[in-house]
Every structure is written in C-alpha cells, then in structure tokens.
Design a protein around this motif. Structure first.
Motif, short mmCIF file in Angstrom:
data_model
loop_
_atom_site.label_atom_id
_atom_site.label_comp_id
_atom_site.label_asym_id
_atom_site.label_seq_id
_atom_site.Cartn_x
_atom_site.Cartn_y
_atom_site.Cartn_z
N PRO A 96 -10.53 12.81 -1.71
CA PRO A 96 -11.11 12.08 -0.76
C PRO A 96 -10.34 10.69 -0.26
N HIS A 97 -9.08 10.77 0.20
CA HIS A 97 -8.35 9.59 0.67
C HIS A 97 -8.23 8.62 -0.38
N ILE A 98 -7.61 9.11 -1.51
CA ILE A 98 -7.47 8.02 -2.63
C ILE A 98 -5.86 7.75 -2.96
N ALA A 99 -4.94 8.50 -2.04
CA ALA A 99 -3.66 8.17 -2.52
C ALA A 99 -3.26 6.72 -2.14
N GLY A 100 -3.94 6.11 -1.15
CA GLY A 100 -3.56 4.86 -1.08
C GLY A 100 -4.49 3.76 -2.18
N SER A 101 -4.05 2.61 -2.01
CA SER A 101 -4.69 1.61 -2.94
C SER A 101 -6.14 1.88 -3.39
N LEU A 102 -6.34 1.99 -4.51
CA LEU A 102 -7.58 2.21 -5.15
C LEU A 102 -7.87 1.63 -6.50
N ASN B 117 0.62 -1.31 -0.15
CA ASN B 117 -0.05 0.08 0.08
C ASN B 117 1.07 1.17 -0.10
N ALA B 118 1.89 1.14 0.41
CA ALA B 118 2.95 2.27 0.47
C ALA B 118 3.15 2.76 -1.02
N LEU B 119 3.23 2.03 -1.97
CA LEU B 119 3.64 2.46 -3.20
C LEU B 119 2.75 3.41 -3.68
N PRO B 120 1.33 3.27 -3.97
CA PRO B 120 0.43 4.15 -4.42
C PRO B 120 0.44 5.41 -3.63
N VAL B 121 0.63 5.37 -2.19
CA VAL B 121 0.56 6.63 -1.45
C VAL B 121 1.87 7.47 -2.06
N ALA B 122 3.23 6.83 -2.26
CA ALA B 122 4.38 7.46 -2.50
C ALA B 122 4.17 7.78 -3.97
N GLU B 123 3.79 7.23 -4.78
CA GLU B 123 3.39 7.84 -6.18
C GLU B 123 2.54 9.13 -6.13
N TYR B 124 1.74 9.14 -5.48
CA TYR B 124 0.77 10.16 -5.27
C TYR B 124 1.48 11.57 -4.90
N ALA B 125 2.08 11.13 -3.81
CA ALA B 125 2.98 12.34 -3.22
C ALA B 125 4.06 12.73 -3.90
N LEU B 126 4.65 11.99 -4.73
CA LEU B 126 5.62 12.42 -5.76
C LEU B 126 4.93 13.14 -6.78
N ALA B 127 3.99 12.78 -7.43
CA ALA B 127 3.40 13.71 -8.33
C ALA B 127 3.00 14.92 -7.91
#
Length: 326
Positions: free
Chosen positions: A283-289, A100-110
């Motif tokens: 709406p809390h979408i940074a995590g796995s979606l 789950n950390a990966l999509p959050v990190a991708e969102y933050a990077l973007a």
C-alpha cells in the motif's frame, strides 16, 4: 500539512530544532489557508514549512502572503501544491525528494533481487509441498547473475537504484529520453529504447514521473514484449501502467509484478491483484515510512538553516526541470 502528520514528521528533538531556527508556533498546523487564525499568520510568514496535505498555493493564497519568499517542503513531490503563481512571484522552493528517493530505491533493489531469485515462488512452492524437491532443477533459471534489469526513468530514484545495483553482476539498461550518452556512460548503463528494454529485461523497474506523456507508458503492447516470467516493479505512479492490460497478463500467469502503486491508488475490493500468487501488492510504502520520515525532516531543517544563514538551497526545485520531474 495534515495536522495528524506533524508528530510523525517532527519528534520533540526536531520540533526543538525547528523552533530554534524560526519564529513560529509549532501547534499551528494548517491544511486550509482559509481556516480561522491561519490568514493572520500567513500574512506575516516569510517561509512555509510544508509536508503531505499542503493545499495549493493559488494566486489568492499568495495574495494573502505578501512577505512569503520561500517554501521548504519536507517530502518529495511539490506538484500537489505549487502553481504558476509561485514561479511568477519568484518564491524559492526546496524539497526533500533526494531524501525520499533512498527508501524507494532500497525497496526496488530488494524486490528486484528477490524477483530474479524467484524467492516468493519458491516460498509458496516449499509451503505447498512441505518437503524436499530438487530446487536446483526446479529453479534452474533463477538467480541474479548476469540478469538484465531495465530502469525506466533516470530520475533521482532511478539513479539511486542504479547505484545500489552497481555492485551486483547484472546487465543494466535504462530508458530515459532526457538521459545523455555521456550521463549513461557515467552511470555505467546501456541506454535503449523502451520497446527494446521491455524485450530484453528480466525485471523492468519504473521510476518515471506521472505526466500526460507518460500515462500508460507500459501498455498492453509493451507488456506483450516482456519475456515470459519477467517481473514488472512499479514504485513510481500507478498511471504509468495500463492496469487492465497488466491484470490480464498477471491473471494469465505469464508475468509477475511488484506493485507499490496502482491506478486507482486503492484498488477496488474485487480486484484479482489482491489474491494472485505472482503479485506482490503493497500500500504505497516504498517511500518514507515510520522512522524514515525523520530523514526528510532533517533534510528540510537543513534547508531552513541554509535559508536563515543566507545560503542557497542544497535541493532547490527549479522551474526549468519542473515540467519533467515527479
């Protein structure tokens, strides 16, 4: 888990893999251990395969599960259902927090890259003027070259963000009271105090757990330390930030923010954060979606296969680190 989430997490192929690894009825999905039909299955369960919506594993629940020896969680945090009784029983725990950390990190990077590029402000300005202006002069302070980015929390996600930012020509500062000088050198970051990080950084990205000691970690005083035009990115937990103080700074236009989480989790309809041009509110979408849920499912199924083969978990949740993790 919540019954409506099972088909989102486990498509037919993954359901087939699950039933091949374990003796279970895939139609039996419990979000209440006291529900009819659940108690009998719980009494003979060796493993729980869990996801969002798992109820707490209280001493009473565990008393009704005498054979239970492991919990495989197909999502990130287990704080919502793990109790001291789990540790006391010696139940092995695994989570898909790494997945789950990966999509959050991708969102933050973007969002970090777009914030430094002033992309959203330029979009709105371009839309407003509907013509050519001197963009190089208007956004002379924009861009990612040698920008200072502050990471609050060298957590799983924080370290993923650091790794994703590494190829970019930026100055990376990190605040984490549990990060050693040796680990900081290995990560290629500069460890600093939180006040200094807020003062020096163009973007501050939050990746710390929500604990009593981290509540309102970013308060009115620390928001005031951030430079004019700086951006706060929060993909961690809303409680890390004093929402009232942040709202005042954002309403005044001095700071920018990217908020995937807030306190409360759903802001009241009258909150100005919905309408401010200097706020990106999601709406809390940074995590796995969507399809990213399958990455967590695969991680959990891999763990279940390790358990079936008598091998240790690759992603265990251990008591020693539980108090300081998300």
């Amino acid at each position: 888990m919540r019954p409506d989430l099972r088909p989102l997490l486990l498509d037919p192929a993954r359901t087939a893999r699950l039933t091949g690894l374990a003796d279970l009825d895939p139609a039996l999905v419990a979000d209440d251990f006291a529900a009819p039909g659940v108690a009998a299955e719980l009494a003979r369960a060796d493993v729980l395969f869990t996801f969002w919506g798992c109820p707490p594993l209280t001493p009473e629940v565990l008393a009704g599960a005498p054979r239970l020896r492991a919990v495989v969680h197909a999502a990130g945090s287990v704080r919502g259902f793990v109790t001291d009784a789990c540790w006391e029983r010696g139940i092995a725990l695994s989570s898909a927090a790494d997945a789950n950390a990966l999509p959050v990190a991708e969102y933050a990077l973007a969002m970090i890259l777009l914030a430094n590029k002033r992309a959203l402000a330029a979009r709105d300005r371009y839309r407003a003027v509907r013509g050519q202006v001197s963009w190089q002069h208007e956004y002379r302070e924009a861009g990612n070259f040698r920008r200072a980015v502050g990471i609050v929390g060298a957590s799983r996600t924080g370290r993923r963000v650091i790794a994703l930012l590494a190829p970019h020509d930026m100055e990376l500062l990190v605040h984490d009271p549990y990060l050693s000088a040796e680990d900081a050198r290995a990560l290629g970051v500069e460890p600093v105090g939180l006040d200094e990080l807020c003062e020096r950084c163009d973007v501050v990205s939050l990746h710390a757990p929500a604990l009593p000691e981290t509540r309102h970690l970013i308060d009115e005083r620390r928001l005031g330390l951030m430079p004019d035009g700086a951006t706060l990115v929060n993909t961690a937990r809303g409680a890390l930030v004093d929402t009232g103080a942040l709202t005042r700074e954002l309403t005044g236009g001095r700071l920018n923010a990217v908020l995937d989480v807030t306190e409360p989790e759903i802001l009241p309809p009258g909150s100005p954060l919905y309408d401010l041009d200097n706020v990106v509110l999601t709406p809390h979408i940074a995590g796995s979606l969507g399809g990213e849920l399958h990455r967590m499912a695969d991680s959990a199924l891999d763990e279940l296969e390790r358990l079936a083969r008598g091998r240790p978990f690759a992603h265990p949740v251990v008591r020693e680190r539980f108090a300081h993790s998300a």
